[in-house]
Design a protein around this motif. Structure first.
Motif, short mmCIF file in Angstrom:
data_model
loop_
_atom_site.label_atom_id
_atom_site.label_comp_id
_atom_site.label_asym_id
_atom_site.label_seq_id
_atom_site.Cartn_x
_atom_site.Cartn_y
_atom_site.Cartn_z
N ILE A 108 5.33 7.18 9.66
CA ILE A 108 6.20 6.02 9.92
C ILE A 108 6.43 5.25 8.63
CG2 ILE A 108 6.30 3.80 11.12
CD1 ILE A 108 4.97 5.25 13.52
N MET A 109 5.38 5.14 7.81
CA MET A 109 5.56 4.48 6.51
C MET A 109 6.58 5.23 5.66
SD MET A 109 1.95 3.11 5.03
CE MET A 109 2.60 2.77 3.42
N ASP A 110 6.48 6.56 5.62
CA ASP A 110 7.45 7.36 4.87
C ASP A 110 8.86 7.15 5.40
OD1 ASP A 110 6.02 8.54 2.85
OD2 ASP A 110 5.70 10.44 3.91
N PHE A 111 9.00 7.10 6.71
CA PHE A 111 10.31 6.87 7.32
C PHE A 111 10.87 5.53 6.88
CE2 PHE A 111 12.75 4.86 10.74
CZ PHE A 111 13.81 5.76 10.83
N PHE A 112 10.07 4.48 6.99
CA PHE A 112 10.53 3.15 6.59
C PHE A 112 10.87 3.10 5.10
CE2 PHE A 112 8.11 0.95 10.27
CZ PHE A 112 9.23 1.03 11.09
N MET A 113 10.04 3.72 4.28
CA MET A 113 10.30 3.74 2.83
C MET A 113 11.61 4.46 2.53
SD MET A 113 8.01 2.05 1.18
CE MET A 113 8.06 2.65 -0.49
N GLY A 114 11.85 5.59 3.18
CA GLY A 114 13.09 6.33 2.98
C GLY A 114 14.30 5.52 3.43
N ILE A 134 0.86 -1.19 0.00
CA ILE A 134 0.00 0.00 0.00
C ILE A 134 0.90 1.24 0.00
CG2 ILE A 134 -1.75 1.28 1.30
CD1 ILE A 134 -2.62 -1.47 2.48
N HIS A 135 0.63 2.17 -0.90
CA HIS A 135 1.43 3.39 -1.00
C HIS A 135 0.99 4.39 0.08
CE1 HIS A 135 3.39 2.13 -4.67
NE2 HIS A 135 2.20 1.73 -5.13
N THR A 136 1.92 5.24 0.44
CA THR A 136 1.64 6.24 1.49
C THR A 136 0.47 7.14 1.09
OG1 THR A 136 3.99 6.22 2.08
CG2 THR A 136 2.68 8.03 2.93
N ALA A 137 0.43 7.55 -0.16
CA ALA A 137 -0.67 8.42 -0.62
C ALA A 137 -2.02 7.73 -0.46
CB ALA A 137 -0.45 8.83 -2.07
N THR A 138 -2.07 6.46 -0.76
CA THR A 138 -3.31 5.69 -0.60
C THR A 138 -3.69 5.61 0.87
OG1 THR A 138 -2.74 4.36 -2.54
CG2 THR A 138 -4.43 3.48 -1.09
N LEU A 139 -2.69 5.33 1.70
CA LEU A 139 -2.95 5.25 3.14
C LEU A 139 -3.45 6.58 3.69
CD1 LEU A 139 -2.74 3.34 5.60
CD2 LEU A 139 -0.52 4.40 6.05
N LEU A 140 -2.85 7.67 3.23
CA LEU A 140 -3.31 9.00 3.66
C LEU A 140 -4.78 9.21 3.31
CD1 LEU A 140 -0.27 11.30 2.83
CD2 LEU A 140 -1.35 11.00 5.07
N ASP A 141 -5.16 8.79 2.11
CA ASP A 141 -6.57 8.90 1.71
C ASP A 141 -7.47 8.09 2.64
OD1 ASP A 141 -5.95 10.58 -0.39
OD2 ASP A 141 -5.95 8.99 -1.91
N TRP A 142 -7.01 6.89 3.00
CA TRP A 142 -7.81 6.00 3.85
C TRP A 142 -7.96 6.50 5.27
CZ3 TRP A 142 -5.43 0.58 2.40
CH2 TRP A 142 -5.82 0.24 1.10
N VAL A 143 -6.92 7.14 5.82
CA VAL A 143 -6.97 7.51 7.24
C VAL A 143 -7.57 8.88 7.51
CG1 VAL A 143 -5.03 6.01 7.84
CG2 VAL A 143 -4.61 8.44 7.41
N GLN A 144 -7.76 9.70 6.47
CA GLN A 144 -8.26 11.06 6.70
C GLN A 144 -9.63 11.08 7.38
OE1 GLN A 144 -8.09 13.14 2.97
NE2 GLN A 144 -5.92 13.67 3.24
N THR A 145 -10.57 10.33 6.87
CA THR A 145 -11.92 10.35 7.45
C THR A 145 -11.94 9.74 8.86
OG1 THR A 145 -12.91 10.29 5.25
CG2 THR A 145 -14.33 9.67 7.10
N PRO A 146 -11.36 8.54 9.07
CA PRO A 146 -11.34 8.02 10.45
C PRO A 146 -10.60 8.94 11.42
CG PRO A 146 -10.72 6.28 8.91
CD PRO A 146 -10.81 7.55 8.13
N LEU A 147 -9.57 9.61 10.94
CA LEU A 147 -8.82 10.53 11.79
C LEU A 147 -9.70 11.71 12.19
CD1 LEU A 147 -6.13 11.18 13.10
CD2 LEU A 147 -5.42 12.25 10.97
#
Length: 173
Positions: A158-164, A103-116
């Motif tokens: 954290i995903m961005d950190f791991f990817m970097g 799962i890409h970070t951008a996709t995850l960001l889209d998924w977590v915005q509403t629950p957040l």
């Protein structure tokens, strides 16, 4: 004299039941019972309320209660530490699973915005409700919601950190 003994004496001098005292402090009768029996200790906030209620100094209430004084000497980490550790405990494994699943970070960001957003609204509502009831300690529900909100907030970072980190390792190897 232990604070529980002092509490019982002050309560009985006024002819109050444990329930009446509990109502004044906005806590359960069971809490008052546990304090008086010495099986639990009141929080500092409750000690302040008790001192005001009975027109006693805090020193009068706690001077001879070494157990209570010891609890005041402990560093305060309590709920905030639990929220931070719990939030990281949710975010790190979730980020790792998302990476494993591709799962890409951008996709995850889209998924977590509403629950957040929903989580923040719920958290603010719970805190407001506690303030209306003059309950200043964080309830378990507030802590759980705060952990979930922090976990959702940290997961993409954290995903961005791991990817970097992973990209850096690949470039070196």
């Amino acid at each position: 004299m232990k604070i529980g003994e002092q509490l019982k004496i002050q309560r009985e001098q006024r002819g109050w039941s444990q329930q009446i005292l509990a109502d004044h402090l906005k806590i359960s009768r069971q809490s008052v019972s546990k304090w008086e029996q010495g099986t639990a200790l009141p929080s500092f906030a409750n000690v302040v309320l008790i001192s005001d209620l009975f027109n006693l100094t805090i020193d009068d209430l706690v001077r001879d209660d070494t157990d209570l004084r010891r609890t005041f000497d402990r560093p305060v980490t309590g709920p905030l530490g639990l929220i931070v550790v719990g939030g990281l405990g949710v975010a790190i494994p979730s980020a790792v699973v998302a990476l494993i699943l591709g799962i890409h970070t951008a996709t995850l960001l889209d998924w977590v915005q509403t629950p957040l957003l929903i989580g923040v609204i719920i958290l603010l509502g719970l805190i407001y409700r506690n303030q209306q009831r003059q309950q200043y300690a964080l309830s378990r529900l507030v802590i759980v919601v705060a952990i979930a909100v922090l976990g959702l907030l940290l997961m993409p970072q954290i995903m961005d950190f791991f990817m970097g980190f992973w990209d850096g390792l690949r470039e070196q190897g």
